[in-house]
Structures are given as C-alpha cells and as structure tokens.
Scaffold this motif. Structure first.
Motif, PDB file in Angstrom:
ATOM      1  N   SER A   1       0.812  -1.225   0.000  1.00  0.00           N
ATOM      2  CA  SER A   1       0.000   0.000   0.000  1.00  0.00           C
ATOM      3  C   SER A   1       0.843   1.271   0.000  1.00  0.00           C
ATOM      4  O   SER A   1       0.316   2.368  -0.165  1.00  0.00           O
ATOM      5  CB  SER A   1      -0.907   0.002   1.230  1.00  0.00           C
ATOM      6  OG  SER A   1      -0.122   0.087   2.413  1.00  0.00           O
ATOM      7  N   GLY A   2       2.165   1.141   0.225  1.00  0.00           N
ATOM      8  CA  GLY A   2       3.049   2.300   0.287  1.00  0.00           C
ATOM      9  C   GLY A   2       3.273   2.815   1.687  1.00  0.00           C
ATOM     10  O   GLY A   2       3.976   3.792   1.889  1.00  0.00           O
ATOM     11  N   GLY A   3       2.691   2.140   2.670  1.00  0.00           N
ATOM     12  CA  GLY A   3       2.918   2.506   4.059  1.00  0.00           C
ATOM     13  C   GLY A   3       4.150   1.813   4.608  1.00  0.00           C
ATOM     14  O   GLY A   3       4.770   0.991   3.937  1.00  0.00           O
ATOM     15  N   VAL A   4       4.504   2.142   5.829  1.00  0.00           N
ATOM     16  CA  VAL A   4       5.681   1.565   6.477  1.00  0.00           C
ATOM     17  C   VAL A   4       5.290   1.090   7.870  1.00  0.00           C
ATOM     18  O   VAL A   4       4.537   1.767   8.568  1.00  0.00           O
ATOM     19  CB  VAL A   4       6.816   2.619   6.589  1.00  0.00           C
ATOM     20  CG1 VAL A   4       7.989   2.093   7.388  1.00  0.00           C
ATOM     21  CG2 VAL A   4       7.268   3.051   5.213  1.00  0.00           C
TER      22      VAL A   4
ATOM     23  N   LYS B   1       3.291   7.962   3.298  1.00  0.00           N
ATOM     24  CA  LYS B   1       2.333   7.464   2.310  1.00  0.00           C
ATOM     25  C   LYS B   1       3.052   7.361   0.966  1.00  0.00           C
ATOM     26  O   LYS B   1       3.891   8.187   0.646  1.00  0.00           O
ATOM     27  CB  LYS B   1       1.151   8.425   2.172  1.00  0.00           C
ATOM     28  CG  LYS B   1       0.512   8.827   3.485  1.00  0.00           C
ATOM     29  CD  LYS B   1      -0.240   7.687   4.125  1.00  0.00           C
ATOM     30  CE  LYS B   1      -0.969   8.159   5.372  1.00  0.00           C
ATOM     31  NZ  LYS B   1      -0.783   7.301   6.507  1.00  0.00           N
ATOM     32  N   ASP B   2       2.734   6.371   0.206  1.00  0.00           N
ATOM     33  CA  ASP B   2       3.350   6.179  -1.122  1.00  0.00           C
ATOM     34  C   ASP B   2       4.868   6.069  -1.037  1.00  0.00           C
ATOM     35  O   ASP B   2       5.601   6.642  -1.849  1.00  0.00           O
ATOM     36  CB  ASP B   2       2.963   7.308  -2.086  1.00  0.00           C
ATOM     37  CG  ASP B   2       1.472   7.335  -2.366  1.00  0.00           C
ATOM     38  OD1 ASP B   2       0.877   6.245  -2.509  1.00  0.00           O
ATOM     39  OD2 ASP B   2       0.902   8.432  -2.457  1.00  0.00           O
ATOM     40  N   VAL B   3       5.357   5.320  -0.046  1.00  0.00           N
ATOM     41  CA  VAL B   3       6.793   5.124   0.136  1.00  0.00           C
ATOM     42  C   VAL B   3       7.328   4.217  -0.964  1.00  0.00           C
ATOM     43  O   VAL B   3       6.775   3.151  -1.244  1.00  0.00           O
ATOM     44  CB  VAL B   3       7.093   4.533   1.531  1.00  0.00           C
ATOM     45  CG1 VAL B   3       8.565   4.191   1.675  1.00  0.00           C
ATOM     46  CG2 VAL B   3       6.657   5.510   2.618  1.00  0.00           C
ATOM     47  N   GLN B   4       8.421   4.640  -1.596  1.00  0.00           N
ATOM     48  CA  GLN B   4       9.054   3.892  -2.673  1.00  0.00           C
ATOM     49  C   GLN B   4      10.291   3.140  -2.208  1.00  0.00           C
ATOM     50  O   GLN B   4      10.598   2.071  -2.707  1.00  0.00           O
ATOM     51  CB  GLN B   4       9.454   4.846  -3.810  1.00  0.00           C
ATOM     52  CG  GLN B   4       8.296   5.639  -4.356  1.00  0.00           C
ATOM     53  CD  GLN B   4       7.283   4.766  -5.059  1.00  0.00           C
ATOM     54  OE1 GLN B   4       7.597   4.090  -6.015  1.00  0.00           O
ATOM     55  NE2 GLN B   4       6.058   4.763  -4.553  1.00  0.00           N
TER      56      GLN B   4
END
Length: 121
Positions: free
Chosen positions: A4-7, A27-30
């Motif tokens: 989901s792009g979370g950590v 949010k939206d972590v790559q």
C-alpha cells in the motif's frame, strides 16, 4: 514497506523503531534507507521523510528544502546522502559519518548513483 506504500516500524524508539512522529507523512513510500540509528524514506512524489536519532540522520530539517525530487538515498553508520534529480548530492546526519559534505560539495554534482559502502562494523 507495504504494498500500500505505508511503512511498519518497531524496535528501539531512539533508533527509528517508532515512526509515530512522521506516520502521517509515510504514504506512497518507494524506498527506505537506514543508518544505525535512523531511517529515511523516499516518497512517490520525490520528497524524503526521516525519523530516528536526530543527530544521526533522523532529522533532515536543515536540508529539507533541498530534498526535492529525491532519486536515491544511502545511509552510512550515522548519516545519509541523497541524490536529487539535478544530480546534486545532499547530506545530513553526524558530520564524522558523512553528514557534512561542504568541503567536497564542488565534486558532488552530476552524480547518477551511489556505490554500496563497505561495512566495517
């Protein structure tokens, strides 16, 4: 990093195990990079978010204005270096671990990648 792009973080809060201070930003972590005491995430929009021990890379506020269009981040034991879209390298964290690069800044342009550092400890 979740799909989901979370950590999800855990462990010693002094070493980045507690990301509550920046959870709303993660949010939206790559990509996530680490030092021994902190973490840095690159978001989909090219911004960087840091947490953990402030003096060891967990506080990037002094260079946050330079951390736009971040392409890559690498951590040393107590500092981070980031390549931004212009090819410039931005550093922060403990000065003795590479967090202060003013004395070589003139060489840190047109950079396209980092080499994984040799782990000594």
């Amino acid at each position: 990093v979740l799909h989901s792009g979370g950590v999800v973080t855990w462990g010693d809060p002094c070493c980045g195990g507690d990301s509550a201070r920046v959870d709303r930003l993660l949010k939206d972590v790559q990509q996530v990079a680490a030092t021994a005491f902190a973490f840095a995430a690159i978001l989909k929009n090219g911004q960087a978010v840091t947490w953990g021990e402030p003096f060891c890379g967990g506080d990037s506020s002094a260079v946050q204005h330079e951390l736009e269009e971040v392409q890559q981040i690498r951590g040393s034991r107590q500092a981070f270096a980031a390549i931004v879209a212009s090819g410039r390298v931005v550093t922060w964290g403990h000065p003795n671990s590479g967090g202060h690069s003013d004395w070589v800044d003139f060489n840190l342009h047109d950079v396209h990648s980092f080499v994984q550092p040799w782990e000594c400890c």
